[in-house]
Scaffold this active site. Sequence first.
Site, mmCIF file in Angstrom:
data_model
loop_
_atom_site.group_PDB
_atom_site.id
_atom_site.type_symbol
_atom_site.label_atom_id
_atom_site.label_comp_id
_atom_site.label_asym_id
_atom_site.label_seq_id
_atom_site.Cartn_x
_atom_site.Cartn_y
_atom_site.Cartn_z
ATOM 1 N N LYS A 233 -1.292 -18.548 52.020
ATOM 2 C CA LYS A 233 -1.491 -19.994 52.141
ATOM 3 C C LYS A 233 -1.777 -20.581 50.757
ATOM 4 O O LYS A 233 -2.446 -19.949 49.938
ATOM 5 C CB LYS A 233 -2.667 -20.249 53.094
ATOM 6 C CG LYS A 233 -2.886 -21.709 53.467
ATOM 7 C CD LYS A 233 -4.006 -21.840 54.500
ATOM 8 C CE LYS A 233 -4.242 -23.278 54.917
ATOM 9 N NZ LYS A 233 -5.292 -23.390 55.960
ATOM 10 N N SER B 167 -4.066 -26.207 59.912
ATOM 11 C CA SER B 167 -3.410 -26.519 58.664
ATOM 12 C C SER B 167 -2.568 -25.364 58.111
ATOM 13 O O SER B 167 -1.746 -25.584 57.222
ATOM 14 C CB SER B 167 -4.451 -26.917 57.611
ATOM 15 O OG SER B 167 -5.327 -25.824 57.366
ATOM 16 N N SER C 57 -7.718 -23.690 61.890
ATOM 17 C CA SER C 57 -6.451 -23.703 61.154
ATOM 18 C C SER C 57 -5.688 -22.390 61.080
ATOM 19 O O SER C 57 -4.544 -22.375 60.623
ATOM 20 C CB SER C 57 -6.670 -24.216 59.736
ATOM 21 O OG SER C 57 -6.739 -25.606 59.754
HETATM 22 N N1 GLN Z 1 -7.909 -29.515 62.249
HETATM 23 C C1 GLN Z 1 -9.188 -29.259 61.653
HETATM 24 C C2 GLN Z 1 -9.422 -30.224 60.532
HETATM 25 O O1 GLN Z 1 -8.566 -30.979 60.267
HETATM 26 C C3 GLN Z 1 -9.284 -27.848 61.178
HETATM 27 C C4 GLN Z 1 -8.714 -27.611 59.837
HETATM 28 C C5 GLN Z 1 -8.967 -26.218 59.322
HETATM 29 O O2 GLN Z 1 -9.370 -25.308 60.050
HETATM 30 N N2 GLN Z 1 -8.764 -26.063 58.037
HETATM 31 O O3 GLN Z 1 -10.436 -30.273 59.930
#
Ligand code: GLN
Length: 448
Positions: A50, A125, A149
């Site tokens: 990532k 994400s 995410s």
């Molecule tokens: N969807 C969540 C957020 O936007 C989780 C994101 C994540 O785990 N990085 O904060």
Amino acid sequence: MITLKEALSLSKEELNKFKEDLKAKIEARPELNAYIDVNNAGDGIPIAIKDNIQVKDWSVTSGSNILQGYISPYNATVINKMASAGLTPFGRTNMDEFAMGSTTESSFYGKTLNPHAEDCVPGGSSGGSAAAVAAGLAIAALGSDTGGSIRQPAAFCGIVGMKPTYGRVSRYGLGAYASSLDQIGPMTQNVEDAAILYDIISGHDDKDSTSADMNDKVCDKLDANRKLRIAVLPKYIENASKDVKNAYAKAVQALKDLGHTIVEKEMMDAKYDISAYYITATAEASTNLARYDGIRYGNRVVGKNLEDTFIQTRSNGFGDEVKRRILLGNFVLSSGYYEAYYVKAQKTRHIIKDEYSKIFEDVDLILSPVAPTVANKFGELSNPMDMYLSDLYTISVNLAGLPALALPISKTENNMPVGLQLIANAYNEQTLFDGALGLEKQINYTNQ
Ligand code: GLN
């Protein structure tokens, strides 16, 4: 695609040939936009990384315009650990800007498509990592999970995604979003590969002050036949779609067939989780992202004076979602509101933790949805509030610091994967992998 386990026994020649082929395969699917960049130098088994994890001498941008041109001066601890095990970073995968999002639509590089249906999001994400593994463009990948995410894109793309207990995997070299919630974890084709990659990247690290002083490994003791007590949550799943409920029923039956003991439990309304999470995460993000000032890292827009340079750089460099969260985070931390929001969120976080501890007095694992629906279509979650609400089933796990693993269970009528997660008590990765391995075998899901 060969599994990570299989790749570990390839010869150097076989591996080099494999990497050439893999690069060609990735180049043949540009429309997916799973990768930001591919680099097949370096020996070892290729793993997709990532774009918020530092790999020395390689661009790392967290999917943001503000970090364009920034080259990482060092390796994240997970990258060094991978290298010691014969694994090498192969490509940078696309992600929501600074890991803020649930769809991978907020990336500076444009959206990533779901390999199962190109009009659907891959989740976020870590959407690039999930799409790469699901499309056969990676043996395995690393993602990061602050509020779901890893698990949610894994569920949307029909792969396995695991979030370790907070402190199990070093965060050194991970671009910080919300430091008290972030964890790096494996995204793989199956549970065994997730266990292998977890064993490689986990363990104590002096460079991360929140790193647990533990080095337990799971693979040697993996036991798919262990009989466990597993909590199901009949009321908690009421907010999920029919597809998710059907998958839940299927998984409960499979767990019964495996001889596990099923125990009915309940959790408090997830609306409190969402409030506590979005206050905590944005508060931490607002301070973590203060360092991107145009002076030290990446992109700079030169203004009339220093202050103007900060303003121009940040106004131009951050996307809308990131700005929204910086504003929200500064608001909940500001004097006058700190007690009303931030302190309350921390109290709620304790209540959530206690609630889990109470459940784990009686059970080994909890079966939960990952998301209320399967992958949505692009643009469907364009209202930020709707997007935040869709995180209801993942964020409490981060607030409580627990390990959880998402795995594919079934397909909808439209052939979209439905994933569920198992949640274990803190530091109980062994039980998590044992339970998941048994369930995976019993379900026998195929990603075709
Ligand atoms: N969807 C969540 C957020 O936007 C989780 C994101 C994540 O785990 N990085 O904060």
